[in-house]
Design a protein around this motif. Structure first.
Motif, PDB file in Angstrom:
ATOM      1  N   LEU A  74       0.832  -1.206   0.000  1.00 37.05           N
ATOM      2  CA  LEU A  74       0.000   0.000   0.000  1.00 37.05           C
ATOM      3  C   LEU A  74       0.863   1.252   0.000  1.00 37.05           C
ATOM      4  O   LEU A  74       0.553   2.240  -0.679  1.00 37.05           O
ATOM      5  N   ALA A  75       1.945   1.214   0.775  1.00 41.67           N
ATOM      6  CA  ALA A  75       2.866   2.354   0.803  1.00 41.67           C
ATOM      7  C   ALA A  75       3.409   2.622  -0.599  1.00 41.67           C
ATOM      8  O   ALA A  75       3.535   3.780  -1.023  1.00 41.67           O
ATOM      9  N   GLN A  76       3.687   1.557  -1.332  1.00 43.15           N
ATOM     10  CA  GLN A  76       4.199   1.703  -2.691  1.00 43.15           C
ATOM     11  C   GLN A  76       3.145   2.304  -3.622  1.00 43.15           C
ATOM     12  O   GLN A  76       3.460   3.104  -4.506  1.00 43.15           O
ATOM     13  N   GLU A  77       1.875   1.918  -3.426  1.00 46.21           N
ATOM     14  CA  GLU A  77       0.814   2.499  -4.252  1.00 46.21           C
ATOM     15  C   GLU A  77       0.636   3.980  -3.957  1.00 46.21           C
ATOM     16  O   GLU A  77       0.384   4.790  -4.862  1.00 46.21           O
ATOM     17  N   ILE A  78       0.771   4.361  -2.679  1.00 52.12           N
ATOM     18  CA  ILE A  78       0.695   5.775  -2.314  1.00 52.12           C
ATOM     19  C   ILE A  78       1.867   6.532  -2.933  1.00 52.12           C
ATOM     20  O   ILE A  78       1.705   7.637  -3.477  1.00 52.12           O
ATOM     21  N   ASP A  79       3.041   5.931  -2.869  1.00 53.35           N
ATOM     22  CA  ASP A  79       4.230   6.564  -3.467  1.00 53.35           C
ATOM     23  C   ASP A  79       4.060   6.730  -4.975  1.00 53.35           C
ATOM     24  O   ASP A  79       4.484   7.741  -5.551  1.00 53.35           O
ATOM     25  N   ALA A  80       3.447   5.747  -5.617  1.00 57.43           N
ATOM     26  CA  ALA A  80       3.228   5.832  -7.060  1.00 57.43           C
ATOM     27  C   ALA A  80       2.262   6.961  -7.391  1.00 57.43           C
ATOM     28  O   ALA A  80       2.451   7.689  -8.380  1.00 57.43           O
ATOM     29  N   LYS A  81       1.211   7.111  -6.572  1.00 61.37           N
ATOM     30  CA  LYS A  81       0.260   8.212  -6.795  1.00 61.37           C
ATOM     31  C   LYS A  81       0.956   9.555  -6.569  1.00 61.37           C
ATOM     32  O   LYS A  81       0.715  10.524  -7.308  1.00 61.37           O
ATOM     33  N   TRP A  82       1.822   9.618  -5.570  1.00 59.88           N
ATOM     34  CA  TRP A  82       2.598  10.838  -5.328  1.00 59.88           C
ATOM     35  C   TRP A  82       3.417  11.197  -6.573  1.00 59.88           C
ATOM     36  O   TRP A  82       3.404  12.342  -7.032  1.00 59.88           O
ATOM     37  N   MET A  83       4.133  10.222  -7.118  1.00 60.21           N
ATOM     38  CA  MET A  83       4.990  10.481  -8.271  1.00 60.21           C
ATOM     39  C   MET A  83       4.189  10.914  -9.496  1.00 60.21           C
ATOM     40  O   MET A  83       4.632  11.763 -10.275  1.00 60.21           O
ATOM     41  N   ALA A  84       2.989  10.363  -9.652  1.00 62.28           N
ATOM     42  CA  ALA A  84       2.163  10.691 -10.812  1.00 62.28           C
ATOM     43  C   ALA A  84       1.490  12.057 -10.691  1.00 62.28           C
ATOM     44  O   ALA A  84       1.003  12.590 -11.692  1.00 62.28           O
ATOM     45  N   THR A  85       1.484  12.611  -9.493  1.00 59.40           N
ATOM     46  CA  THR A  85       0.807  13.886  -9.265  1.00 59.40           C
ATOM     47  C   THR A  85       1.788  14.939  -8.755  1.00 59.40           C
ATOM     48  O   THR A  85       2.265  15.776  -9.515  1.00 59.40           O
ATOM     49  N   VAL A  86       2.136  14.848  -7.490  1.00 56.47           N
ATOM     50  CA  VAL A  86       3.037  15.832  -6.886  1.00 56.47           C
ATOM     51  C   VAL A  86       4.419  15.778  -7.534  1.00 56.47           C
ATOM     52  O   VAL A  86       5.014  16.816  -7.857  1.00 56.47           O
ATOM     53  N   GLY A  87       4.939  14.568  -7.713  1.00 55.65           N
ATOM     54  CA  GLY A  87       6.254  14.439  -8.326  1.00 55.65           C
ATOM     55  C   GLY A  87       6.289  15.018  -9.733  1.00 55.65           C
ATOM     56  O   GLY A  87       7.220  15.738 -10.105  1.00 55.65           O
ATOM     57  N   LYS A  88       5.260  14.729 -10.502  1.00 62.37           N
ATOM     58  CA  LYS A  88       5.182  15.210 -11.880  1.00 62.37           C
ATOM     59  C   LYS A  88       5.046  16.733 -11.929  1.00 62.37           C
ATOM     60  O   LYS A  88       5.712  17.408 -12.714  1.00 62.37           O
TER      61      LYS A  88
END
Length: 326
Positions: A283-297
């Motif tokens: 789940l932590a990895q899925e949250i991190d992926a959402k972060w990268m696709a939004t905030v990170g991008k």
């Protein structure tokens, strides 16, 4: 609470969405979003479970010099989106100045005023996800009815950019929208973890920002604003912070018992990390992926801690620039 987009993947999630469909009315929410604030009004701005109640308490303690003369904190710091459905008049005077309100609106939907003040607080998304789950468990669903994985994947992470004013922005889009305004003169952008590390410093900073005497040692320190905004004090007085106004008014509209969730307070231990509920690595990895696709991008920061460090460096650079101008 607005019904979120996305397909329910279990009976528990389906029931959760169905119950939340009665949380607020369209007329009530739109009336709140169309609210015209006065000069000097203060807004506590957060995505859910990022320290909203904590900030409501800090602001109210500062403006009232330590008053606890209220039934529940949202009685004196009303929730903009819910006020009409709770029978509260956003245009009314407050017993203390400045007037103060809470909102979960992203920047685009938030009532605006050039001379209003907006205190924005963000928190580590891993902790937010777990805190949101534990807040709803025992209120909108019973233990075992919805798993942490289902809640995070199919409810919390399913949120995105609002398709209408009846939807909240996701945690990530909410953060991005306010980050863009972090250096506006009427915006104070804070991190939950920094507040925990030095509460008195941030109470003083908030006082200065909202126009309260930040040099008043009795007010800032003990026994007034800072002491009454500690997790120890708020946990010992959790009945003032249990969302009872909303629960007593809206539970029946959600198909719940009138007193549902009243034992499920909003103030817990305030700890960073996941407390008693463990966040699985997947789940932590899925949250991190959402972060990268939004905030990170959009913002170029790969992690929450990188974002915190970026703001710290920006503040230090601005301080040095101001010194150079003197």
């Amino acid at each position: 609470m607005p019904v979120e987009a996305g397909e329910a993947t279990s009976e528990g999630i389906r029931k959760l969405r169905e119950r939340l469909g009665g949380f607020e009315t369209e007329d009530g929410r739109i009336k709140g979003l169309n609210f015209r604030p006065r000069d000097g009004d203060v807004f506590v701005v957060t995505s859910p479970k990022c320290g909203t109640t904590w900030l409501q308490q800090i602001v109210h303690q500062l403006r009232s010099r330590g008053s606890m003369d209220f039934v529940e904190i949202s009685e004196v710091v009303p929730w903009v989106e819910m006020a009409a459905d709770l029978g509260q008049d956003l245009d009314a005077d407050h017993a203390f100045s400045p007037r103060a309100f809470k909102t979960h609106c992203w920047y685009d939907h938030c009532p605006k005023g050039d001379k209003c003040k907006y205190i924005v607080v963000v928190r580590d998304p891993h902790d937010v996800a777990v805190s949101f789950f534990t807040f709803f468990e025992g209120w909108y669903f019973q233990p075992g009815e919805v798993s942490l994985e289902e809640f995070v994947k199919h409810f919390w992470l399913a949120r995105g950019i609002p398709e209408s004013k009846m939807q909240n922005a996701s945690y990530f889009h909410h953060l991005i929208s306010w980050w863009q305004h972090r250096w506006d003169d009427n915006v104070l952008f804070l991190f939950y973890e920094d507040m925990k590390a030095d509460l008195e410093l941030h109470v003083r900073e908030i006082a200065r920002f909202i126009g309260v005497d930040h040099t008043d040692k009795e007010l800032i320190r003990h026994p007034l604003a800072t002491e009454k905004s500690t997790f120890a004090f708020m946990s010992a007085n959790k009945e003032f912070f249990d969302e009872r106004l909303t629960k007593m008014k809206r539970n029946v509209h959600c198909g719940l018992e009138p007193g549902a969730g009243l034992g499920n307070g909003k103030v817990r231990d305030g700890k960073s990390g996941h407390g008693k509920v463990e966040l699985p690595q997947s789940l932590a990895q899925e949250i991190d992926a959402k972060w990268m696709a939004t905030v990170g991008k959009d913002l170029g920061c790969q992690t929450y801690e990188e974002l915190r460090e970026r703001l710290r460096k920006e503040r230090e650079a601005r301080k040095q620039a101001l010194k150079g101008d003197v």
